[in-house]
Design a protein around this motif. Structure first.
Motif, PDB file in Angstrom:
ATOM      1  N   THR A  74     -34.081  32.497 -11.530  1.00 36.97           N
ATOM      2  CA  THR A  74     -34.120  31.065 -11.796  1.00 36.97           C
ATOM      3  C   THR A  74     -35.536  30.552 -11.625  1.00 36.97           C
ATOM      4  OG1 THR A  74     -31.878  30.847 -10.941  1.00 36.97           O
ATOM      5  CG2 THR A  74     -33.172  28.823 -11.110  1.00 36.97           C
ATOM      6  N   ASP A  75     -36.026  29.832 -12.641  1.00 34.74           N
ATOM      7  CA  ASP A  75     -37.328  29.182 -12.542  1.00 34.74           C
ATOM      8  C   ASP A  75     -37.195  28.062 -11.518  1.00 34.74           C
ATOM      9  OD1 ASP A  75     -39.391  27.130 -13.090  1.00 34.74           O
ATOM     10  OD2 ASP A  75     -39.948  28.494 -14.716  1.00 34.74           O
ATOM     11  N   SER A  77     -38.984  25.551 -10.802  1.00 29.76           N
ATOM     12  CA  SER A  77     -39.330  24.182 -11.197  1.00 29.76           C
ATOM     13  C   SER A  77     -38.396  23.619 -12.260  1.00 29.76           C
ATOM     14  CB  SER A  77     -40.779  24.106 -11.683  1.00 29.76           C
ATOM     15  OG  SER A  77     -40.969  24.927 -12.811  1.00 29.76           O
ATOM     16  N   SER A  78     -37.910  24.450 -13.183  1.00 32.23           N
ATOM     17  CA  SER A  78     -37.077  23.932 -14.269  1.00 32.23           C
ATOM     18  C   SER A  78     -35.594  24.256 -14.131  1.00 32.23           C
ATOM     19  CB  SER A  78     -37.570  24.491 -15.610  1.00 32.23           C
ATOM     20  OG  SER A  78     -37.255  25.877 -15.710  1.00 32.23           O
ATOM     21  N   GLU A  80     -34.315  26.891 -15.207  1.00 29.92           N
ATOM     22  CA  GLU A  80     -33.994  27.788 -16.315  1.00 29.92           C
ATOM     23  C   GLU A  80     -33.807  29.219 -15.803  1.00 29.92           C
ATOM     24  OE1 GLU A  80     -36.121  29.405 -20.446  1.00 29.92           O
ATOM     25  OE2 GLU A  80     -37.129  27.903 -19.214  1.00 29.92           O
ATOM     26  N   LYS A  82     -34.179  33.112 -16.438  1.00 29.62           N
ATOM     27  CA  LYS A  82     -34.986  34.023 -17.249  1.00 29.62           C
ATOM     28  C   LYS A  82     -34.617  35.454 -16.889  1.00 29.62           C
ATOM     29  CE  LYS A  82     -38.851  30.855 -17.655  1.00 29.62           C
ATOM     30  NZ  LYS A  82     -40.287  30.670 -17.582  1.00 29.62           N
TER      31      LYS A  82
END
Length: 105
Positions: A74-75, A77-78, A80, A82
């Motif tokens: 998991t990113d 900051s966002s 998202e 990946k």
């Protein structure tokens, strides 16, 4: 200049920057074909951390004659998700040639 024990923060930082730079130049980690090339498994976590990714799932993949560690992460900051690929041929080949000593009871 770094001492032989590499214990100084400056030396450690310099080595880490060079190591990560080398890994980032080896690929983009987006697929098995462009996987990051590593020489030690702990480098996977250093890469994920510097990319701002928190691993959520790990699996292994064998494709053709190559072996990969694949992370869903998991990113931070966002949010998202990946998928990042690491080619682990080198560390696994080393382990095959240098198996750990059996545990002593």
């Amino acid at each position: 200049r770094c001492s032989r024990d590499w214990s100084s923060d400056v030396c450690s930082s310099d080595l880490a920057i060079r190591l990560l730079g080398s890994i980032y130049q080896s690929g983009d980690g987006a697929s098995p074909e462009t996987a990051y090339q590593i020489i030690a498994v702990r480098e996977e976590y250093a890469v994920l951390n510097t990319l701002g990714l928190a691993p959520t799932n790990h699996r292994q993949l064998v494709q053709d004659t190559h072996r990969f560690d694949v992370f869903d992460a998991t990113d931070k900051s966002s949010g998202e998700i990946k998928t990042i690929y690491f080619n682990v041929d080198r560390p696994l080949a080393w382990l095959e040639k240098h198996p750990p000593a059996p545990a002593k009871d």
